[in-house]
Design a protein around this motif. Structure first.
Motif, PDB file in Angstrom:
ATOM      1  N   ALA A  78     -11.368  14.640   9.392  1.00  0.00           N
ATOM      2  CA  ALA A  78     -10.522  13.608  10.006  1.00  0.00           C
ATOM      3  C   ALA A  78     -11.379  12.589  10.737  1.00  0.00           C
ATOM      4  N   ALA A  79     -12.393  13.085  11.417  1.00  0.00           N
ATOM      5  CA  ALA A  79     -13.298  12.183  12.139  1.00  0.00           C
ATOM      6  C   ALA A  79     -14.041  11.288  11.155  1.00  0.00           C
ATOM      7  N   LYS A  80     -14.445  11.873  10.058  1.00  0.00           N
ATOM      8  CA  LYS A  80     -15.134  11.083   9.035  1.00  0.00           C
ATOM      9  C   LYS A  80     -14.199  10.044   8.438  1.00  0.00           C
ATOM     10  N   GLY A  81     -12.980  10.436   8.297  1.00  0.00           N
ATOM     11  CA  GLY A  81     -11.997   9.516   7.734  1.00  0.00           C
ATOM     12  C   GLY A  81     -11.741   8.343   8.661  1.00  0.00           C
ATOM     13  N   ILE A  82     -11.736   8.621   9.939  1.00  0.00           N
ATOM     14  CA  ILE A  82     -11.525   7.543  10.905  1.00  0.00           C
ATOM     15  C   ILE A  82     -12.727   6.618  10.933  1.00  0.00           C
ATOM     16  N   GLU A  83     -13.879   7.211  11.045  1.00  0.00           N
ATOM     17  CA  GLU A  83     -15.097   6.413  11.110  1.00  0.00           C
ATOM     18  C   GLU A  83     -15.369   5.708   9.790  1.00  0.00           C
ATOM     19  N   GLY A  84     -14.721   6.205   8.768  1.00  0.00           N
ATOM     20  CA  GLY A  84     -14.984   5.632   7.454  1.00  0.00           C
ATOM     21  C   GLY A  84     -13.946   4.611   7.020  1.00  0.00           C
ATOM     22  N   MET A  85     -12.802   4.667   7.637  1.00  0.00           N
ATOM     23  CA  MET A  85     -11.723   3.768   7.196  1.00  0.00           C
ATOM     24  C   MET A  85     -11.209   2.874   8.309  1.00  0.00           C
TER      25      MET A  85
ATOM     26  N   THR B 212       0.844  -1.184   0.000  1.00  0.00           N
ATOM     27  CA  THR B 212       0.000   0.000   0.000  1.00  0.00           C
ATOM     28  C   THR B 212       0.884   1.239   0.000  1.00  0.00           C
ATOM     29  N   THR B 213       0.664   2.062  -0.982  1.00  0.00           N
ATOM     30  CA  THR B 213       1.529   3.227  -1.107  1.00  0.00           C
ATOM     31  C   THR B 213       0.800   4.490  -0.691  1.00  0.00           C
ATOM     32  N   THR B 214       1.517   5.593  -0.773  1.00  0.00           N
ATOM     33  CA  THR B 214       0.946   6.868  -0.374  1.00  0.00           C
ATOM     34  C   THR B 214      -0.215   7.254  -1.271  1.00  0.00           C
ATOM     35  N   GLU B 215      -0.091   6.981  -2.517  1.00  0.00           N
ATOM     36  CA  GLU B 215      -1.167   7.285  -3.451  1.00  0.00           C
ATOM     37  C   GLU B 215      -2.443   6.581  -3.047  1.00  0.00           C
ATOM     38  N   ARG B 216      -2.301   5.322  -2.785  1.00  0.00           N
ATOM     39  CA  ARG B 216      -3.458   4.516  -2.398  1.00  0.00           C
ATOM     40  C   ARG B 216      -4.079   5.065  -1.124  1.00  0.00           C
ATOM     41  N   LEU B 217      -3.241   5.410  -0.212  1.00  0.00           N
ATOM     42  CA  LEU B 217      -3.714   5.919   1.069  1.00  0.00           C
ATOM     43  C   LEU B 217      -4.497   7.212   0.876  1.00  0.00           C
ATOM     44  N   ARG B 218      -3.944   8.070   0.121  1.00  0.00           N
ATOM     45  CA  ARG B 218      -4.607   9.352  -0.099  1.00  0.00           C
ATOM     46  C   ARG B 218      -5.900   9.171  -0.876  1.00  0.00           C
ATOM     47  N   GLU B 219      -5.851   8.322  -1.852  1.00  0.00           N
ATOM     48  CA  GLU B 219      -7.039   8.087  -2.667  1.00  0.00           C
ATOM     49  C   GLU B 219      -8.186   7.533  -1.832  1.00  0.00           C
ATOM     50  N   GLU B 220      -7.825   6.680  -0.904  1.00  0.00           N
ATOM     51  CA  GLU B 220      -8.859   6.056  -0.084  1.00  0.00           C
ATOM     52  C   GLU B 220      -9.405   7.029   0.957  1.00  0.00           C
ATOM     53  N   PHE B 221      -8.530   7.817   1.498  1.00  0.00           N
ATOM     54  CA  PHE B 221      -8.959   8.738   2.554  1.00  0.00           C
ATOM     55  C   PHE B 221      -9.505  10.036   1.989  1.00  0.00           C
ATOM     56  N   ALA B 222      -9.252  10.256   0.742  1.00  0.00           N
ATOM     57  CA  ALA B 222      -9.752  11.485   0.121  1.00  0.00           C
ATOM     58  C   ALA B 222     -11.248  11.396  -0.129  1.00  0.00           C
ATOM     59  N   LYS B 223     -11.777  10.224   0.012  1.00  0.00           N
ATOM     60  CA  LYS B 223     -13.212  10.049  -0.213  1.00  0.00           C
ATOM     61  C   LYS B 223     -14.031  10.530   0.982  1.00  0.00           C
ATOM     62  N   PHE B 224     -13.347  10.761   2.068  1.00  0.00           N
ATOM     63  CA  PHE B 224     -14.046  11.188   3.276  1.00  0.00           C
ATOM     64  C   PHE B 224     -13.733  12.641   3.612  1.00  0.00           C
ATOM     65  N   GLY B 225     -12.870  13.226   2.852  1.00  0.00           N
ATOM     66  CA  GLY B 225     -12.519  14.613   3.129  1.00  0.00           C
ATOM     67  C   GLY B 225     -11.312  15.026   2.306  1.00  0.00           C
TER      68      GLY B 225
ATOM     69  N   PHE C 195       0.387   8.009   7.528  1.00  0.00           N
ATOM     70  CA  PHE C 195      -0.267   9.146   8.135  1.00  0.00           C
ATOM     71  C   PHE C 195      -1.095   9.896   7.101  1.00  0.00           C
ATOM     72  N   VAL C 196      -2.231  10.357   7.554  1.00  0.00           N
ATOM     73  CA  VAL C 196      -3.102  11.117   6.657  1.00  0.00           C
ATOM     74  C   VAL C 196      -3.549  12.385   7.365  1.00  0.00           C
ATOM     75  N   LYS C 197      -3.325  13.492   6.723  1.00  0.00           N
ATOM     76  CA  LYS C 197      -3.716  14.758   7.332  1.00  0.00           C
ATOM     77  C   LYS C 197      -4.861  15.384   6.559  1.00  0.00           C
ATOM     78  N   TYR C 198      -5.937  15.598   7.242  1.00  0.00           N
ATOM     79  CA  TYR C 198      -7.098  16.218   6.616  1.00  0.00           C
ATOM     80  C   TYR C 198      -7.058  17.726   6.783  1.00  0.00           C
ATOM     81  N   ALA C 199      -7.973  18.351   6.081  1.00  0.00           N
ATOM     82  CA  ALA C 199      -8.025  19.809   6.146  1.00  0.00           C
ATOM     83  C   ALA C 199      -8.621  20.248   7.483  1.00  0.00           C
ATOM     84  N   THR C 200      -9.670  19.568   7.907  1.00  0.00           N
ATOM     85  CA  THR C 200     -10.299  19.911   9.176  1.00  0.00           C
ATOM     86  C   THR C 200     -10.461  18.669  10.046  1.00  0.00           C
ATOM     87  N   ILE C 201     -10.757  18.904  11.290  1.00  0.00           N
ATOM     88  CA  ILE C 201     -10.934  17.786  12.223  1.00  0.00           C
ATOM     89  C   ILE C 201     -12.200  17.012  11.891  1.00  0.00           C
ATOM     90  N   ASP C 202     -13.159  17.725  11.364  1.00  0.00           N
ATOM     91  CA  ASP C 202     -14.411  17.068  10.997  1.00  0.00           C
ATOM     92  C   ASP C 202     -14.178  16.022   9.923  1.00  0.00           C
TER      93      ASP C 202
END
Length: 146
Positions: free
Chosen positions: A104-111, A61-74, A95-102
DNA sequence: CGTGAGCGC
Protein backbone atom coordinates in the motif's frame (compact mmCIF):
# COMPACT_ATOMS: atom_id res chain seq x y z
CA UNK A 1 -3.54 21.88 -17.82
CA UNK A 2 -4.67 19.21 -15.53
CA UNK A 3 -1.77 19.81 -13.23
CA UNK A 4 -2.74 23.29 -12.27
CA UNK A 5 -6.27 22.22 -11.85
CA UNK A 6 -5.13 19.39 -9.72
CA UNK A 7 -3.34 21.82 -7.50
CA UNK A 8 -6.71 23.19 -6.60
CA UNK A 9 -8.14 19.78 -6.14
CA UNK A 10 -5.40 18.82 -3.77
CA UNK A 11 -7.14 17.35 -0.75
CA UNK A 12 -4.13 17.64 1.47
CA UNK A 13 -0.44 17.36 1.22
CA UNK A 14 0.22 19.12 -2.00
CA UNK A 15 2.55 21.38 -0.15
CA UNK A 16 5.30 18.89 -0.47
CA UNK A 17 5.91 20.01 -4.00
CA UNK A 18 6.21 23.57 -2.93
CA UNK A 19 8.24 22.64 0.06
CA UNK A 20 11.13 24.78 -0.99
CA UNK A 21 10.95 26.02 2.55
CA UNK A 22 12.99 29.15 2.37
CA UNK A 23 12.37 29.66 6.02
CA UNK A 24 14.82 32.07 7.43
CA UNK A 25 16.48 29.83 9.89
CA UNK A 26 17.74 31.53 12.96
CA UNK A 27 21.50 31.86 12.61
CA UNK A 28 21.88 31.30 16.29
CA UNK A 29 19.63 28.36 16.90
CA UNK A 30 16.17 27.20 16.22
CA UNK A 31 13.86 27.82 19.12
CA UNK A 32 10.57 26.14 18.37
CA UNK A 33 7.74 27.63 20.38
CA UNK A 34 5.94 25.04 22.46
CA UNK A 35 2.65 26.16 21.03
CA UNK A 36 3.73 26.22 17.43
CA UNK A 37 5.71 23.06 17.78
CA UNK A 38 3.07 20.65 16.63
CA UNK A 39 0.96 23.38 15.14
CA UNK A 40 2.66 22.77 11.86
CA UNK A 41 0.26 20.27 10.46
CA UNK A 42 -1.16 17.97 13.01
CA UNK A 43 -3.93 17.32 10.59
CA UNK A 44 -5.91 14.17 10.25
CA UNK A 45 -3.35 11.77 8.99
CA UNK A 46 -4.67 8.45 7.96
CA UNK A 47 -2.83 5.65 9.61
CA UNK A 48 -1.08 3.07 7.46
CA UNK A 49 -3.68 0.77 6.11
CA UNK A 50 -4.10 -1.66 3.31
CA UNK A 51 -6.97 0.40 2.08
CA UNK A 52 -6.09 3.25 -0.20
CA UNK A 53 -8.17 6.22 -1.06
CA UNK A 54 -7.53 7.42 -4.57
CA UNK A 55 -8.86 10.78 -5.56
CA UNK A 56 -8.59 12.96 -8.60
CA UNK A 57 -9.65 10.20 -10.88
CA UNK A 58 -11.04 10.97 -14.24
CA UNK A 59 -14.70 10.42 -14.84
CA UNK A 60 -14.00 7.70 -17.30
CA UNK A 61 -11.45 5.98 -15.14
CA UNK A 62 -12.95 2.68 -14.20
CA UNK A 63 -12.22 0.03 -11.63
CA UNK A 64 -10.27 -2.02 -14.11
CA UNK A 65 -8.01 0.86 -14.89
CA UNK A 66 -7.52 1.58 -11.24
CA UNK A 67 -6.59 -1.93 -10.39
CA UNK A 68 -4.35 -2.30 -13.38
CA UNK A 69 -2.44 0.80 -12.45
CA UNK A 70 -2.12 0.00 -8.79
CA UNK A 71 -1.39 -3.63 -9.36
CA UNK A 72 2.01 -2.64 -10.65
CA UNK A 73 3.07 -1.69 -7.16
CA UNK A 74 1.63 -4.62 -5.31
CA UNK A 75 -1.05 -7.21 -5.19
CA UNK A 76 -4.36 -5.45 -5.27
CA UNK A 77 -6.81 -7.39 -3.23
CA UNK A 78 -9.65 -5.17 -4.20
CA UNK A 79 -10.15 -2.00 -6.15
CA UNK A 80 -13.21 0.06 -6.70
CA UNK A 81 -14.13 3.31 -8.34
CA UNK A 82 -16.96 4.92 -6.53
CA UNK A 83 -19.85 5.54 -8.81
CA UNK A 84 -23.14 7.13 -8.11
CA UNK A 85 -26.09 4.87 -7.75
CA UNK A 86 -28.56 6.88 -9.69
CA UNK A 87 -26.36 8.55 -12.22
CA UNK A 88 -24.10 5.57 -12.63
CA UNK A 89 -21.07 7.65 -13.39
CA UNK A 90 -17.88 7.86 -11.41
CA UNK A 91 -17.72 10.23 -8.52
CA UNK A 92 -14.13 10.90 -9.32
CA UNK A 93 -12.47 8.80 -6.68
CA UNK A 94 -11.97 5.23 -5.76
CA UNK A 95 -10.47 2.78 -3.36
CA UNK A 96 -7.67 0.30 -3.69
CA UNK A 97 -6.91 -2.38 -1.18
CA UNK A 98 -3.53 -4.02 -1.19
CA UNK A 99 -2.53 -7.28 0.33
CA UNK A 100 -0.09 -5.73 2.77
CA UNK A 101 0.65 -2.28 4.11
CA UNK A 102 4.03 -2.38 2.48
CA UNK A 103 2.46 -2.70 -0.91
CA UNK A 104 0.00 0.00 0.00
CA UNK A 105 2.85 2.34 0.83
CA UNK A 106 4.48 1.55 -2.48
CA UNK A 107 1.23 2.17 -4.23
CA UNK A 108 0.88 5.56 -2.63
CA UNK A 109 4.42 6.59 -3.30
CA UNK A 110 4.08 5.24 -6.77
CA UNK A 111 0.76 6.68 -7.80
CA UNK A 112 0.25 9.72 -5.64
CA UNK A 113 0.59 12.83 -7.75
CA UNK A 114 0.83 10.82 -10.93
CA UNK A 115 -1.25 11.02 -14.03
CA UNK A 116 -4.07 8.69 -14.81
CA UNK A 117 -6.25 9.09 -17.81
CA UNK A 118 -5.09 12.65 -18.15
CA UNK A 119 -5.76 13.66 -14.59
CA UNK A 120 -3.50 13.90 -11.59
CA UNK A 121 -4.57 11.40 -9.04
CA UNK A 122 -3.91 11.39 -5.32
CA UNK A 123 -3.48 8.27 -3.32
CA UNK A 124 -3.51 8.07 0.44
CA UNK A 125 -4.56 5.74 3.18
CA UNK A 126 -8.27 5.37 3.39
CA UNK A 127 -10.11 6.03 6.59
CA UNK A 128 -11.52 3.24 8.66
CA UNK A 129 -14.97 2.56 7.43
CA UNK A 130 -17.82 2.14 9.91
CA UNK A 131 -19.32 -1.29 9.43
CA UNK A 132 -23.03 -1.38 8.63
CA UNK A 133 -23.93 -2.66 12.04
CA UNK A 134 -27.63 -2.77 11.48
CA UNK A 135 -30.34 -4.71 13.28
CA UNK A 136 -29.99 -7.39 10.69
CA UNK A 137 -26.42 -8.15 10.03
CA UNK A 138 -25.84 -11.35 8.21
CA UNK A 139 -24.75 -10.17 4.84
CA UNK A 140 -21.01 -9.74 4.41
CA UNK A 141 -20.35 -5.99 4.66
CA UNK A 142 -17.04 -6.41 2.94
CA UNK A 143 -16.19 -7.33 -0.55
CA UNK A 144 -17.33 -10.84 -1.12
CA UNK A 145 -16.51 -11.28 -4.73
CA UNK A 146 -13.57 -10.15 -6.70
C1' DC B 1 -22.50 20.05 -17.36
C1' DG B 2 -18.64 13.71 -17.44
C1' DT B 3 -16.54 21.98 -15.13
C1' DG B 4 -13.87 18.37 -9.72
C1' DA B 5 -14.17 18.51 -3.15
C1' DG B 6 -13.67 14.35 -1.14
C1' DC B 7 -14.24 8.58 1.63
C1' DG B 8 -16.96 3.09 -0.47
C1' DC B 9 -23.33 -0.43 0.30
Amino acid sequence: MAAMRAALAAPRGLVRFFCTNSATSSPLSFVPPPAAAAATSARQMAEPNTNLFVSGLSKRTTTERLREEFAKFGEVVHARVVTDRVSGYSKGFGFVKYATIDEAAKGIEGMDGKFLDGWVIFAEYARPRPPPSGPVNNAPPYYGGQ
